[in-house]
Design an enzyme around this catalytic site. Structure first.
Site, short mmCIF file in Angstrom:
data_model
loop_
_atom_site.label_atom_id
_atom_site.label_comp_id
_atom_site.label_asym_id
_atom_site.label_seq_id
_atom_site.Cartn_x
_atom_site.Cartn_y
_atom_site.Cartn_z
N LYS A 259 0.84 -1.21 0.00
CA LYS A 259 0.00 0.00 0.00
C LYS A 259 0.88 1.26 0.00
CE LYS A 259 -0.15 -0.05 5.05
NZ LYS A 259 -0.95 -0.43 6.25
N ARG B 120 -10.47 0.02 15.31
CA ARG B 120 -10.33 0.74 14.05
C ARG B 120 -11.24 0.02 13.05
NH1 ARG B 120 -4.39 1.46 11.43
NH2 ARG B 120 -5.00 -0.50 10.47
N HIS C 230 -6.28 -7.08 13.17
CA HIS C 230 -5.03 -6.29 13.19
C HIS C 230 -4.69 -5.96 14.64
CE1 HIS C 230 -1.97 -4.03 11.12
NE2 HIS C 230 -2.40 -2.85 11.47
N TYR D 80 15.43 30.69 7.12
CA TYR D 80 14.34 31.51 7.70
C TYR D 80 14.42 31.58 9.22
CZ TYR D 80 11.88 31.11 3.19
OH TYR D 80 11.52 31.16 1.88
N ASP E 110 11.72 24.02 -0.43
CA ASP E 110 12.47 23.42 -1.53
C ASP E 110 13.94 23.15 -1.21
OD1 ASP E 110 10.17 24.32 -3.14
OD2 ASP E 110 11.11 26.29 -2.87
#
Ligand SMILES: *Cc1c(COP(=O)(O)O)cnc(C)c1O
Length: 378
Positions: free
Chosen positions: A36, A134, A166, A266, A315
């Protein structure tokens, strides 16, 4: 000066195949390789083919679209898609011979309707919630779901080929919930068998359980992350005979000498104490390099591991390499197997307070992907 890709994720297909073979050998029973999320960031189709070359008996994905993409690429192995919501294109899944998981009565109804409409028998895995809270039917809902599935099986509309669940705590192998979940699972299996679902394969074990918990192996195991060579227990994968398949690297874009005390990136959260060389690396959080790695995450550059200097930008990020020689085009390795001095995905996970799963699954953006090794190549 640039040689090779600006930024690439190198995937070792032979490692994926070898890891699959090691796990398959360890459990001595069928193995469903989980591919997956684009093969945990390693590439859906190449990863799937490499696991099959390594002896995987079946493939597991989350959503039907992933299963259809594998079929479109010519992958014919048994294939389960387990995250099916309402209104899914069940007909397309059946036409592509994709096995489906059912959690609830409404899901079974949709599959039965699609089976009638297409004239195909749906191959189903019924999921029971044994304590993760879940997916899966609760133990209270389970007898009704099983009875309805048994009726549909008698009518030839479905074939229940799996009973599954699971684990919540497989990465803590001594946790008391494991024994509890195993026992709830065994009771659910008994209910299903009493209802006539006698041929279904039982499966419960993810990677951690495949590595550490033989009592959870049942008729098939379902490892994901270990296939890619990462230790589900957070330790050294070599201890389990596993080899990380992914290396993430980039080429230095620009270097410069700067005086002591400049502010880097930054917000100027980093300043060198003495004159130094900075190297700009052209990957950032838009490429899946977590911003949380600012001033914390290690990379291999100019022969040593160093922490990213200042903020990770969208980036790019910056390194302080001191007086070590570095040039535009030089290789910087974010993570890899760890056998050549580079950090591992586990080291990154520790540095940014996550798990290696998240790092490998999210790396992408403008990284090119390159495959090495030949396992499963066509
Ligand atoms: C992702 C997933 C797996 C594989 O988990 P790993 O921890 O990567 O081995 C197995 N089963 C289910 C239901 C999953 O969602």
């Amino acid at each position: 000066m640039m040689n090779g890709a600006r930024a690439e994720v190198v995937v070792d297909l032979d490692a994926i195949a070898a890891n699959t073979a090691v796990l398959r050998e360890r459990v001595g029973r069928p193995l469903m390789a989980v591919v997956k999320a684009d093969g945990y960031g390693h590439g859906l189709v190449p990863a799937a083919r490499a696991t099959l070359a390594g002896g995987a008996d079946a493939l597991g994905v989350a959503v039907v679209e992933e299963a259809l993409a594998l079929r479109a690429a010519g992958v014919t192995a048994p294939l389960l898609a387990w995250l099916n919501g309402p209104g899914e294109d069940v007909g397309a899944a059946l036409a592509a011979d994709v096995e489906l998981s059912v959690n609830a009565g409404w899901g079974l109804d949709e599959v039965v309707a699609a089976a009638r409409a297409t004239g195909r028998t749906a191959r189903l895995h019924l999921k029971v919630d044994t304590g993760l809270s879940r997916g899966g039917a609760t133990p209270e809902q389970w007898p009704d779901l099983v009875a309805a599935a048994a009726r549909a099986q008698a009518d030839g509309e479905v074939d229940v080929v799996g009973l599954w669940s699971h684990l919540a705590y497989a990465d803590a192998p001594t946790h008391p919930t494991i024994g509890l979940q195993v026992s709830v699972f065994e009771q659910a299996v008994a209910v299903a068998r009493d209802a006539g679902l006698t041929d279904a394969r039982r499966h419960l074990a993810n990677s951690a359980a495949t590595v550490a918990l033989p009592e959870t192996w049942f008729d098939m195991v379902r490892p994901g992350v270990a296939i890619y060579g990462l230790d589900p227990l957070g330790g050294d994968p070599a201890a389990h005979g596993l080899r990380p398949a992914m290396t993430v690297q980039a080429r230095v874009l620009l270097t410069k000498r700067v005086p002591a005390g400049v502010g880097v990136s930054y917000g100027h959260t980093y300043s060198p104490r003495s004159e130094t060389t900075l190297a700009v690396v052209p990957v950032g959080y838009a490429d899946g390099v977590p911003r949380a790695g600012s001033n914390r995450a290690p990379v291999l550059a100019a022969g040593a591991q160093r922490l990213i200097a200042g903020r990770v930008c969208m980036d790019q990020f910056v390194l302080d390499v001191g007086d070590d020689p570095v040039e535009p085009g030089d290789r910087v390795v974010l993570w890899g197997p760890g056998t050549d001095g580079e950090p591992t995905a586990q080291q990154w996970a520790d540095a940014v307070d996550t798990i290696h799963y998240e790092l490998v699954a999210r790396i992408g953006g403008r990284f090119a992907r390159r495959y090495v090794g030949s396992a499963g190549a066509v």
